[in-house]
Design an enzyme around this catalytic site. Structure first.
Site, mmCIF file in Angstrom:
data_model
loop_
_atom_site.group_PDB
_atom_site.id
_atom_site.type_symbol
_atom_site.label_atom_id
_atom_site.label_comp_id
_atom_site.label_asym_id
_atom_site.label_seq_id
_atom_site.Cartn_x
_atom_site.Cartn_y
_atom_site.Cartn_z
ATOM 1 N N GLU A 22 26.332 96.645 53.295
ATOM 2 C CA GLU A 22 26.491 95.490 54.191
ATOM 3 C C GLU A 22 25.833 95.762 55.536
ATOM 4 O OE1 GLU A 22 28.328 92.975 57.339
ATOM 5 O OE2 GLU A 22 28.442 95.144 57.168
ATOM 6 N N ASP A 66 30.816 100.385 53.035
ATOM 7 C CA ASP A 66 29.960 101.284 53.824
ATOM 8 C C ASP A 66 30.300 101.214 55.314
ATOM 9 O OD1 ASP A 66 29.015 98.620 53.842
ATOM 10 O OD2 ASP A 66 27.029 99.257 54.478
HETATM 11 ZN ZN LIG Z 1 31.774 95.167 58.899
#
Ligand SMILES: [Zn+2]
Length: 382
Positions: free
Chosen positions: A143, A81
């Protein structure tokens, strides 16, 4: 069989597949498209592919690819992401790679879709039949917000590599330590009333004043009791970040909230830090029963330390030509480490470009990253 793309084409495809993570639902996107691009590539090379839906996310997936068999081996890990972007501050389309001034510009070029383009090049010509230990590739989801993908992956315990490299942009400097992060909201429930009759109310701001006094003492206690010289800020930090309460000068304040964050050093658990916070507030909680509460604002992220001496760290230092260090940002490393492997954060590009408009990956990183990945795969899988 389709031809596998060269580095710059692979990078273009990854950047063109949007996978923004945001706590704001209007920005938040699924990542299945990029996961499928990776799956298609690595399947062609001979990897077995395992795609799993990450619970409690908006349609997000982790990908684990495995080449070879047996125990141990090497894990190359990263997140699929990116953060959101502000189009007005970009000089080009963030989802289109622009190749200019010896740099590839685009959202995620360094943080960190580019790492997967490097992995693809490193794996293209591997002789899978000669592998002695497995090579794993992990692409996680979310993340940039909750780290839900890495948390879920750590819970699953699907494999136990010997070593893991998380290819976040460290300018190819091996990172072996970072602080943890947690944020809390402290809420004071008072009793509102007319300011002319103080005895009929309980002023939440006055209680918050006492709470802040305790928090500042805790902050000082953290500074005097805990140190780690590897960090430029050597102690755990406690920051009072935002406060709101009350509505009018002539009303007793009935409600007050304070948001704070704390950054722990390696070796301190989240529970330890929360206990310190609870302990600091305990005397006031006793004095004002049921009026003081605190809640987590976001899921916390633990601190990280790869213990040394470690052959893996030494090798990473030797290949990269850089001494290992500690950094101020959080990564998925503490979760990957829960697999039971030696873990470092080491990847191309600079953290200064991450989360910024006109993010780029410089050409100068390419050869060094190729050499690094080839050497690591050779060392741990052949
Ligand atoms: Zn990163």
């Amino acid at each position: 069989m389709h031809q596998l793309p060269h580095f710059s084409d692979a990078l273009k495809q990854l950047i063109a597949s949007p996978s923004i993570s945001s706590t704001q639902a209007s920005w938040d996107q699924g990542n299945l498209d990029i996961i499928q691009i990776l799956a298609t590539w690595f399947e062609q090379i001979g990897f077995s592919i395992d795609i799993q839906k990450v619970p409690d996310t908006r349609n997000k997936y982790n990908l684990l690819a495995k080449l070879g068999s047996g125990e141990g081996g090497l894990l190359l890990a990263g997140h699929s992401d990116t953060v959101p972007f502000d189009e007005n501050r970009w000089q080009s389309d963030p989802l289109k790679v622009v190749d200019k001034d010896d740099k590839f510009y685009g959202l995620g070029t360094c943080d960190m879709k580019g790492f997967f383009a490097f992995i693809l090049q490193a794996c293209k010509n591997l002789n899978a039949s000669k592998l002695k230990k497995p090579l794993y590739i992990l692409a996680t989801a979310d993340e940039e917000t909750t780290m839900a993908g890495a948390r879920f992956f750590a819970q699953q315990q699907l494999m136990k590599p010997d070593v893991a490299i998380i290819g976040e942009p460290t300018n190819l400097v091996p990172v072996v330590m970072h602080k943890g992060h947690m944020s809390h909201r402290i809420t004071i429930q008072g009793q509102s009333g007319h300011s002319s009759k103080p005895s009929l109310g309980v002023n939440a701001i006055e209680i918050m004043y006492l709470v802040i006094g305790e928090l500042i003492s805790l902050k000082e206690k953290l500074i005097s009791n805990y140190h780690n010289q590897a960090f430029d800020v050597t102690a755990p930090t406690l920051n009072l970040g935002a406060i709101k309460g009350g509505d009018n000068a002539n009303r007793i304040c009935g409600h007050c909230e304070l948001d704070l964050d704390m950054r722990s050093l390696p070796g301190m658990t989240d529970a330890e830090l929360i206990n310190l916070l609870a302990g600091a507030l305990a005397p006031l909680a006793e004095k004002y029963p049921n009026r003081i509460s605190f809640d987590e604002l976001h899921p916390s992220s633990p601190s990280f330390e790869q213990k040394q001496p470690s052959d893996f760290v030494s090798l990473a230092e030797e290949i990269s030509g850089h001494q290992c260090c500690a950094v101020n940002y959080a990564t998925e490393a503490p979760y990957i480490q829960q697999l039971g492997c030696q873990t470092i954060v080491l990847g191309p590009g600079s953290i200064n470009q991450a989360h910024q408009p006109n993010e780029f990956l410089a050409y100068s990183e390419i050869d060094k990253t190729n050499l690094l990945l080839a050497a690591m795969i050779n060392q741990y899988c052949f």
